[in-house]
Design a protein around this motif. Sequence first.
Motif, PDB file in Angstrom:
ATOM      1  N   GLY A 160     -34.810   4.079  -4.806  1.00  0.00           N
ATOM      2  CA  GLY A 160     -34.401   3.588  -3.493  1.00  0.00           C
ATOM      3  C   GLY A 160     -33.348   2.505  -3.491  1.00  0.00           C
ATOM      4  N   TYR A 161     -32.661   2.308  -4.639  1.00  0.00           N
ATOM      5  CA  TYR A 161     -31.668   1.246  -4.731  1.00  0.00           C
ATOM      6  C   TYR A 161     -30.309   1.842  -5.107  1.00  0.00           C
ATOM      7  N   PRO A 162     -29.419   2.055  -4.139  1.00  0.00           N
ATOM      8  CA  PRO A 162     -28.104   2.621  -4.433  1.00  0.00           C
ATOM      9  C   PRO A 162     -27.336   1.755  -5.441  1.00  0.00           C
ATOM     10  N   VAL A 163     -26.620   2.421  -6.336  1.00  0.00           N
ATOM     11  CA  VAL A 163     -25.815   1.739  -7.354  1.00  0.00           C
ATOM     12  C   VAL A 163     -24.362   2.160  -7.171  1.00  0.00           C
ATOM     13  N   PRO A 164     -23.591   1.413  -6.370  1.00  0.00           N
ATOM     14  CA  PRO A 164     -22.212   1.817  -6.109  1.00  0.00           C
ATOM     15  C   PRO A 164     -21.242   1.511  -7.240  1.00  0.00           C
ATOM     16  N   VAL A 165     -21.649   0.709  -8.225  1.00  0.00           N
ATOM     17  CA  VAL A 165     -20.740   0.403  -9.334  1.00  0.00           C
ATOM     18  C   VAL A 165     -21.551   0.224 -10.618  1.00  0.00           C
ATOM     19  N   GLN A 166     -21.001   0.788 -11.688  1.00  0.00           N
ATOM     20  CA  GLN A 166     -21.640   0.739 -13.004  1.00  0.00           C
ATOM     21  C   GLN A 166     -20.589   0.297 -14.013  1.00  0.00           C
ATOM     22  N   ALA A 167     -20.953  -0.617 -14.916  1.00  0.00           N
ATOM     23  CA  ALA A 167     -20.015  -1.110 -15.929  1.00  0.00           C
ATOM     24  C   ALA A 167     -20.660  -1.014 -17.296  1.00  0.00           C
ATOM     25  N   THR A 168     -19.831  -0.771 -18.309  1.00  0.00           N
ATOM     26  CA  THR A 168     -20.336  -0.608 -19.673  1.00  0.00           C
ATOM     27  C   THR A 168     -19.534  -1.469 -20.632  1.00  0.00           C
ATOM     28  N   PHE A 169     -20.226  -2.217 -21.476  1.00  0.00           N
ATOM     29  CA  PHE A 169     -19.557  -2.886 -22.590  1.00  0.00           C
ATOM     30  C   PHE A 169     -19.231  -1.812 -23.609  1.00  0.00           C
ATOM     31  N   HIS A 170     -17.977  -1.717 -23.982  1.00  0.00           N
ATOM     32  CA  HIS A 170     -17.540  -0.542 -24.734  1.00  0.00           C
ATOM     33  C   HIS A 170     -16.558  -0.937 -25.821  1.00  0.00           C
ATOM     34  N   ARG A 171     -16.834  -0.454 -27.034  1.00  0.00           N
ATOM     35  CA  ARG A 171     -15.874  -0.582 -28.127  1.00  0.00           C
ATOM     36  C   ARG A 171     -16.167   0.527 -29.119  1.00  0.00           C
ATOM     37  N   GLY A 172     -15.557   1.667 -28.898  1.00  0.00           N
ATOM     38  CA  GLY A 172     -15.767   2.804 -29.777  1.00  0.00           C
ATOM     39  C   GLY A 172     -17.234   3.204 -29.819  1.00  0.00           C
ATOM     40  N   SER A 173     -17.744   3.512 -31.003  1.00  0.00           N
ATOM     41  CA  SER A 173     -19.126   3.975 -31.141  1.00  0.00           C
ATOM     42  C   SER A 173     -20.053   2.886 -31.666  1.00  0.00           C
ATOM     43  N   PHE A 174     -19.594   1.645 -31.712  1.00  0.00           N
ATOM     44  CA  PHE A 174     -20.378   0.599 -32.352  1.00  0.00           C
ATOM     45  C   PHE A 174     -21.031  -0.361 -31.370  1.00  0.00           C
ATOM     46  N   VAL A 175     -21.021  -0.011 -30.085  1.00  0.00           N
ATOM     47  CA  VAL A 175     -21.505  -0.968 -29.099  1.00  0.00           C
ATOM     48  C   VAL A 175     -22.989  -1.279 -29.295  1.00  0.00           C
ATOM     49  N   LYS A 176     -23.786  -0.325 -29.766  1.00  0.00           N
ATOM     50  CA  LYS A 176     -25.219  -0.579 -29.975  1.00  0.00           C
ATOM     51  C   LYS A 176     -25.420  -1.690 -31.005  1.00  0.00           C
ATOM     52  N   GLU A 177     -24.664  -1.643 -32.097  1.00  0.00           N
ATOM     53  CA  GLU A 177     -24.762  -2.678 -33.106  1.00  0.00           C
ATOM     54  C   GLU A 177     -24.202  -4.006 -32.602  1.00  0.00           C
ATOM     55  N   ASP A 178     -23.239  -3.941 -31.692  1.00  0.00           N
ATOM     56  CA  ASP A 178     -22.604  -5.158 -31.190  1.00  0.00           C
ATOM     57  C   ASP A 178     -23.424  -5.860 -30.107  1.00  0.00           C
ATOM     58  N   ALA A 179     -24.372  -5.164 -29.495  1.00  0.00           N
ATOM     59  CA  ALA A 179     -25.038  -5.699 -28.302  1.00  0.00           C
ATOM     60  C   ALA A 179     -25.583  -7.119 -28.471  1.00  0.00           C
ATOM     61  N   PRO A 180     -26.255  -7.470 -29.595  1.00  0.00           N
ATOM     62  CA  PRO A 180     -26.789  -8.827 -29.707  1.00  0.00           C
ATOM     63  C   PRO A 180     -25.707  -9.896 -29.847  1.00  0.00           C
ATOM     64  N   TYR A 181     -24.470  -9.453 -30.127  1.00  0.00           N
ATOM     65  CA  TYR A 181     -23.386 -10.396 -30.399  1.00  0.00           C
ATOM     66  C   TYR A 181     -22.404 -10.515 -29.240  1.00  0.00           C
ATOM     67  N   VAL A 182     -22.618  -9.739 -28.191  1.00  0.00           N
ATOM     68  CA  VAL A 182     -21.780  -9.892 -26.993  1.00  0.00           C
ATOM     69  C   VAL A 182     -22.051 -11.282 -26.421  1.00  0.00           C
ATOM     70  N   SER A 183     -21.035 -12.089 -26.282  1.00  0.00           N
ATOM     71  CA  SER A 183     -21.239 -13.487 -25.902  1.00  0.00           C
ATOM     72  C   SER A 183     -21.704 -13.599 -24.456  1.00  0.00           C
ATOM     73  N   PRO A 184     -22.485 -14.634 -24.143  1.00  0.00           N
ATOM     74  CA  PRO A 184     -22.851 -14.868 -22.744  1.00  0.00           C
ATOM     75  C   PRO A 184     -21.629 -15.004 -21.836  1.00  0.00           C
ATOM     76  N   GLU A 185     -20.546 -15.550 -22.380  1.00  0.00           N
ATOM     77  CA  GLU A 185     -19.328 -15.688 -21.584  1.00  0.00           C
ATOM     78  C   GLU A 185     -18.751 -14.313 -21.226  1.00  0.00           C
ATOM     79  N   SER A 186     -18.831 -13.361 -22.165  1.00  0.00           N
ATOM     80  CA  SER A 186     -18.358 -12.004 -21.878  1.00  0.00           C
ATOM     81  C   SER A 186     -19.231 -11.333 -20.824  1.00  0.00           C
ATOM     82  N   ILE A 187     -20.541 -11.578 -20.904  1.00  0.00           N
ATOM     83  CA  ILE A 187     -21.447 -11.023 -19.900  1.00  0.00           C
ATOM     84  C   ILE A 187     -21.126 -11.595 -18.523  1.00  0.00           C
TER      85      ILE A 187
END
Length: 267
Positions: free
Chosen positions: A169-196
């Motif tokens: 019941g919650y429309p999602v009009p916009v979706q964003a993805t942190f993306h860098r090739g195929s390594f984003v899963k390994e990068d997730a813990p290192y994405v800086s709070p400033e980038s978020i």
Amino acid sequence: MHTQANEPQARQHLDLEYQLDQGIGYKAHIGMVVLDCDQTLSYEARAMLTLPGVALYESRIDSGDRGKQPLTADLLREVFNGLDLGIAQINSRRPSDVVALGCTSAAMVIGTGELERRVRNVHPNAAVTDPFKAILAALATLGSSKVGYISPYPDEVAGKMVKQIEDAGYPVPVQATFHRGSFVKEDAPYVSPESIASGVSRLVGIADVDTVVISCTQMRAASVIDDLERRTGKAIITSNQALCWHALRLAGYTDPVGGWGRLFMKS
């Protein structure tokens, strides 16, 4: 008369009386199961749940070599294979009031009902939550109507989660993805709070939303929640924040807690 140096001395012994109290968790006992590859949930949970009367005990379950494989829905179905043992190892002295399961995407794929069944095989009386269940509960509590969604997931996983949010019941009009090739899963813990924070600012600048969901227990978003809510005027929900808030409320802890966004001020 002097005592010889090697002569044993008489030792006094005291019997001490004592009283019992309810221990550390006199308001709530929260057990948490964390994947062994998760580098963020434990840290943020301890920051949010270090409260008088709240005991947090965790165990970790083996993700095997799954942490090195591409993230897919099929892979996520295997994430909690070691769940029974993980739950039993949380605290052998006292069952948890609430068992909170880490990994937003795996919980979404496996389903709340199945996870609850598996937890209650071990702790029949425990309440159960997971990050995705907690996110949906948070959206309801905050009265959200239009949701922006941010994650580090591949399209297959993010698309499934967005659809389930919309189906709830919650429309999602916009979706964003942190993306860098195929390594984003390994990068997730290192994405800086400033980038978020920058990603959230970009998202709310292009879409009319009242709430932003930052999904994934690996994302280090807790430290920027308050500032983002002040700057954007939007409610911010993160996987770890929602999980900790929901665990507290399920355990009967209803006091407002400052520092972690609007959600933690809600009972």
